[in-house]
Design a protein around this motif. Structure first.
Motif, short mmCIF file in Angstrom:
data_model
loop_
_atom_site.label_atom_id
_atom_site.label_comp_id
_atom_site.label_asym_id
_atom_site.label_seq_id
_atom_site.Cartn_x
_atom_site.Cartn_y
_atom_site.Cartn_z
N LYS A 127 -50.10 -17.69 68.02
CA LYS A 127 -49.09 -17.14 68.92
C LYS A 127 -49.71 -16.07 69.83
CE LYS A 127 -45.07 -18.23 66.09
NZ LYS A 127 -44.04 -17.76 65.16
N ASN A 150 -43.74 -9.55 63.54
CA ASN A 150 -42.97 -9.71 62.30
C ASN A 150 -43.81 -10.42 61.23
OD1 ASN A 150 -40.59 -9.67 60.64
ND2 ASN A 150 -40.40 -11.86 61.07
N GLU A 151 -44.50 -11.48 61.66
CA GLU A 151 -45.35 -12.23 60.73
C GLU A 151 -46.55 -12.72 61.52
OE1 GLU A 151 -44.92 -16.11 57.86
OE2 GLU A 151 -43.10 -15.08 58.51
N ARG A 195 -41.24 -13.26 73.25
CA ARG A 195 -40.67 -13.77 72.00
C ARG A 195 -41.77 -14.07 70.98
NH1 ARG A 195 -39.89 -18.83 70.40
NH2 ARG A 195 -40.06 -19.75 72.46
N LEU A 196 -42.83 -14.77 71.42
CA LEU A 196 -43.93 -15.12 70.50
C LEU A 196 -44.65 -13.88 70.01
CD1 LEU A 196 -45.46 -18.26 72.27
CD2 LEU A 196 -44.09 -18.23 70.19
N SER A 255 -35.81 -7.18 67.95
CA SER A 255 -36.45 -8.33 68.62
C SER A 255 -35.42 -9.36 69.04
CB SER A 255 -37.44 -9.03 67.68
OG SER A 255 -38.45 -8.16 67.28
N GLU A 256 -34.51 -9.66 68.11
CA GLU A 256 -33.48 -10.66 68.41
C GLU A 256 -32.60 -10.21 69.55
OE1 GLU A 256 -31.60 -11.55 64.65
OE2 GLU A 256 -33.42 -12.54 63.91
N ASP A 261 -49.52 -14.28 63.42
CA ASP A 261 -49.92 -15.66 63.69
C ASP A 261 -50.88 -15.63 64.87
OD1 ASP A 261 -50.12 -18.26 64.66
OD2 ASP A 261 -48.08 -18.79 64.05
N GLU A 305 -42.59 -12.26 67.41
CA GLU A 305 -42.66 -13.04 66.16
C GLU A 305 -43.97 -12.74 65.42
OE1 GLU A 305 -42.13 -17.18 67.17
OE2 GLU A 305 -40.03 -16.89 67.74
N LEU A 355 -37.07 -6.48 63.48
CA LEU A 355 -36.65 -7.88 63.59
C LEU A 355 -35.30 -7.96 64.31
CD1 LEU A 355 -37.51 -10.74 62.88
CD2 LEU A 355 -36.28 -10.52 60.73
N LYS A 411 -40.93 -16.20 76.97
CA LYS A 411 -41.51 -16.89 75.81
C LYS A 411 -42.67 -16.06 75.23
CE LYS A 411 -43.50 -21.24 74.22
NZ LYS A 411 -43.99 -22.59 74.58
N ASN A 467 -34.57 -10.56 72.82
CA ASN A 467 -34.61 -11.97 73.22
C ASN A 467 -33.31 -12.40 73.90
OD1 ASN A 467 -37.19 -12.76 72.44
ND2 ASN A 467 -36.56 -13.06 70.33
#
Length: 211
Positions: free
Chosen positions: A42, A36-37, A29-30, A126-127, A39, A33, A123, A26, A130
């Motif tokens: 996160k 990518n954008e 993954r965060l 990343s997928e 936050d 993320e 991106l 997790k 994951n």
């Protein structure tokens, strides 16, 4: 008392290792993320929870070490060794999660921008990372060799795609289509993401008994 019954002790250990794995995954993954954008929540979450992964590793390793003082059959003994190794790999995945989170913050603070192509590639990678790490943990949880084989293929795909991205990226740098600072950062991110897949592959190989 639990430790006196190796099969029960083992299923409890598996549960804890998987819980630790899910936390580490997790975090990765965060962090990805947030790359990518951005936050901040996160990033903070990852940095707050990384020590939890570390302390779980210490606890589980201690538990497994105590377990090894009780005689076990071959199958359990193999599973036991596998779990000890898996713990180590999961802890390393957690470390990469922390590094990725810190890099996400740096990208934001230093206003480093990737080209649209680079963003798209990251991106997609990343997928894949994951998927590969989730599948490896599932193989570990179910002790399932066919899921492990699938996970290994996913990890290999990450490695291949990562090589391809590197190549494209170096071309963009040479053609001056990419900011050198962003360029360096991109190469660093690729290494972290590839390593997450490497450790996931190790976990799957443990399930297959081919480590």
């Amino acid at each position: 008392a639990m430790l006196k019954t190796p099969s029960i002790a083992m299923s409890l250990a598996v549960k804890e290792v998987v819980r630790m794995g899910n936390l580490a995954q997790k975090n990765v993954r965060l962090a990805m993320e947030a790359i990518n954008e951005f936050d901040e929540d996160k990033v903070t979450y990852v940095l707050d929870h990384e020590p939890v992964v570390d302390s779980l590793e210490t606890e589980i390793t201690r538990y497994l070490t105590e377990m090894s003082e009780v005689p076990m059959g071959n199958d359990l003994s193999e599973r036991h060794t596998g779990l000890l190794h898996a713990c180590n790999d999961i802890e390393r995945i957690g470390d990469h999660g922390k590094t990725l989170a810190k890099r996400a913050r740096k990208l934001f603070e230093d206003e480093i921008n990737f080209s649209p192509e680079a963003k798209e590639e990251l991106l997609a990678l990343s997928e894949m990372v994951n998927k590969a790490s989730a599948r490896s943990l599932e193989a570990l949880e179910k002790n399932d060799k066919s899921i492990a084989a699938e996970a290994i293929e996913l990890c290999r795909a990450v490695k291949q795609f990562q090589k391809e991205i590197r190549k494209n990226h170096i071309t963009r740098l040479n053609e001056r289509r990419c900011d050198p600072v962003a360029g360096f950062m991109m190469l660093e991110l690729l290494i972290n993401m590839k390593r997450v897949a490497d450790h996931s592959k190790n976990i799957s190989q443990l399930v297959q008994g081919t480590f």
